[in-house]
Design a protein around this motif. Structure first.
Motif, PDB file in Angstrom:
ATOM      1  N   LEU A  26       0.819  -1.204   0.000  1.00  0.00           N
ATOM      2  CA  LEU A  26       0.000   0.000   0.000  1.00  0.00           C
ATOM      3  C   LEU A  26       0.858   1.262   0.000  1.00  0.00           C
ATOM      4  CD1 LEU A  26      -2.913   0.990   0.043  1.00  0.00           C
ATOM      5  CD2 LEU A  26      -2.760   1.009   2.535  1.00  0.00           C
ATOM      6  N   ALA A  27       1.897   1.283   0.819  1.00  0.00           N
ATOM      7  CA  ALA A  27       2.787   2.449   0.835  1.00  0.00           C
ATOM      8  C   ALA A  27       3.386   2.666  -0.551  1.00  0.00           C
ATOM      9  CB  ALA A  27       3.879   2.267   1.878  1.00  0.00           C
ATOM     10  N   CYS A  28       3.811   1.594  -1.210  1.00  0.00           N
ATOM     11  CA  CYS A  28       4.355   1.717  -2.567  1.00  0.00           C
ATOM     12  C   CYS A  28       3.311   2.241  -3.540  1.00  0.00           C
ATOM     13  CB  CYS A  28       4.884   0.368  -3.051  1.00  0.00           C
ATOM     14  SG  CYS A  28       6.436  -0.136  -2.291  1.00  0.00           S
ATOM     15  N   ALA A  29       2.101   1.735  -3.450  1.00  0.00           N
ATOM     16  CA  ALA A  29       1.031   2.185  -4.351  1.00  0.00           C
ATOM     17  C   ALA A  29       0.748   3.669  -4.146  1.00  0.00           C
ATOM     18  CB  ALA A  29      -0.224   1.358  -4.124  1.00  0.00           C
ATOM     19  N   TYR A  30       0.699   4.113  -2.910  1.00  0.00           N
ATOM     20  CA  TYR A  30       0.472   5.539  -2.643  1.00  0.00           C
ATOM     21  C   TYR A  30       1.643   6.380  -3.135  1.00  0.00           C
ATOM     22  CZ  TYR A  30      -3.759   4.988   0.207  1.00  0.00           C
ATOM     23  OH  TYR A  30      -5.031   4.745   0.647  1.00  0.00           O
ATOM     24  N   LEU A  31       2.853   5.915  -2.919  1.00  0.00           N
ATOM     25  CA  LEU A  31       4.021   6.685  -3.355  1.00  0.00           C
ATOM     26  C   LEU A  31       4.106   6.781  -4.872  1.00  0.00           C
ATOM     27  CD1 LEU A  31       6.554   5.404  -0.709  1.00  0.00           C
ATOM     28  CD2 LEU A  31       5.834   7.793  -1.041  1.00  0.00           C
ATOM     29  N   ASP A  32       3.449   5.868  -5.585  1.00  0.00           N
ATOM     30  CA  ASP A  32       3.402   5.960  -7.049  1.00  0.00           C
ATOM     31  C   ASP A  32       2.455   7.050  -7.524  1.00  0.00           C
ATOM     32  OD1 ASP A  32       5.291   4.119  -7.788  1.00  0.00           O
ATOM     33  OD2 ASP A  32       3.870   2.487  -8.085  1.00  0.00           O
ATOM     34  N   THR A  33       1.500   7.429  -6.686  1.00  0.00           N
ATOM     35  CA  THR A  33       0.473   8.369  -7.144  1.00  0.00           C
ATOM     36  C   THR A  33       0.445   9.687  -6.381  1.00  0.00           C
ATOM     37  OG1 THR A  33      -1.181   7.369  -5.681  1.00  0.00           O
ATOM     38  CG2 THR A  33      -1.022   6.489  -7.929  1.00  0.00           C
ATOM     39  N   CYS A  34       1.182   9.789  -5.286  1.00  0.00           N
ATOM     40  CA  CYS A  34       1.140  10.989  -4.433  1.00  0.00           C
ATOM     41  C   CYS A  34       2.553  11.367  -4.005  1.00  0.00           C
ATOM     42  CB  CYS A  34       0.374  10.718  -3.136  1.00  0.00           C
ATOM     43  SG  CYS A  34      -1.244  10.009  -3.280  1.00  0.00           S
ATOM     44  N   ASP A  35       2.698  12.618  -3.568  1.00  0.00           N
ATOM     45  CA  ASP A  35       3.956  12.964  -2.921  1.00  0.00           C
ATOM     46  C   ASP A  35       3.968  12.336  -1.527  1.00  0.00           C
ATOM     47  OD1 ASP A  35       2.398  14.621  -1.229  1.00  0.00           O
ATOM     48  OD2 ASP A  35       3.013  16.455  -2.246  1.00  0.00           O
ATOM     49  N   GLU A  36       5.115  12.309  -0.888  1.00  0.00           N
ATOM     50  CA  GLU A  36       5.237  11.605   0.387  1.00  0.00           C
ATOM     51  C   GLU A  36       4.284  12.100   1.471  1.00  0.00           C
ATOM     52  OE1 GLU A  36       9.140  10.601   1.858  1.00  0.00           O
ATOM     53  OE2 GLU A  36       9.816  10.076  -0.162  1.00  0.00           O
ATOM     54  N   PRO A  37       4.141  13.416   1.683  1.00  0.00           N
ATOM     55  CA  PRO A  37       3.207  13.842   2.739  1.00  0.00           C
ATOM     56  C   PRO A  37       1.766  13.388   2.491  1.00  0.00           C
ATOM     57  CG  PRO A  37       4.675  15.644   2.156  1.00  0.00           C
ATOM     58  CD  PRO A  37       4.902  14.551   1.147  1.00  0.00           C
TER      59      PRO A  37
END
Length: 131
Positions: A26-37
């Motif tokens: 999930l963290a990887c999926a979010y980091l693919d679509t959003c900036d870190e914050p």
């Protein structure tokens, strides 16, 4: 299940189970679509919603969530691995839930303060090159 479907089901708190490796994915999926914050905000919001839906809102742990998120983000940069499965193959230490104890003492993680708010590591920095 694709990462997109996985994220959608997570955000609707529809996942039946959520293992440690799912946090990495999930963290990887979010980091693919959003900036870190923003990725961290979405992860925290979703984990709290999932825990609440499962009837265990007290299980949400802010320090563990952010610490694992930062470890994943750092490992992605270091290993140039985008997807969760590729990252776990490149950095198998991330698959071990006990890996966090290289950075945090069990006493700190067991504290109410660490559960409620972000507390930095008491053993070594999260960006230490140990994996």
């Amino acid at each position: 299940m694709t990462d997109e479907v996985f994220v959608e089901r997570f955000e609707r708190a529809e996942l039946e189970s959520f293992a440690h490796a799912d946090h990495v994915r999930l963290a990887c999926a979010y980091l693919d679509t959003c900036d870190e914050p923003e990725a961290l905000r979405r992860l925290e919001r979703g984990l709290l919603a999932l825990a609440t839906r499962k009837g265990v809102p007290g299980k949400f742990h802010r320090t563990l969530t952010r610490a694992w998120f930062e470890l994943v983000a750092h490992a992605r940069r270091r290993h140039d691995a985008r997807r969760g499965d590729a990252l776990l193959a490149a950095c198998p230490a991330l698959a071990d839930a006990a890996f966090i104890h290289r950075f945090y003492s069990p006493e700190l993680l067991a504290s109410d303060a660490a559960r409620a708010d972000w507390i930095g590591p008491d053993r070594q920095p999260l960006d230490a090159t140990v994996y």
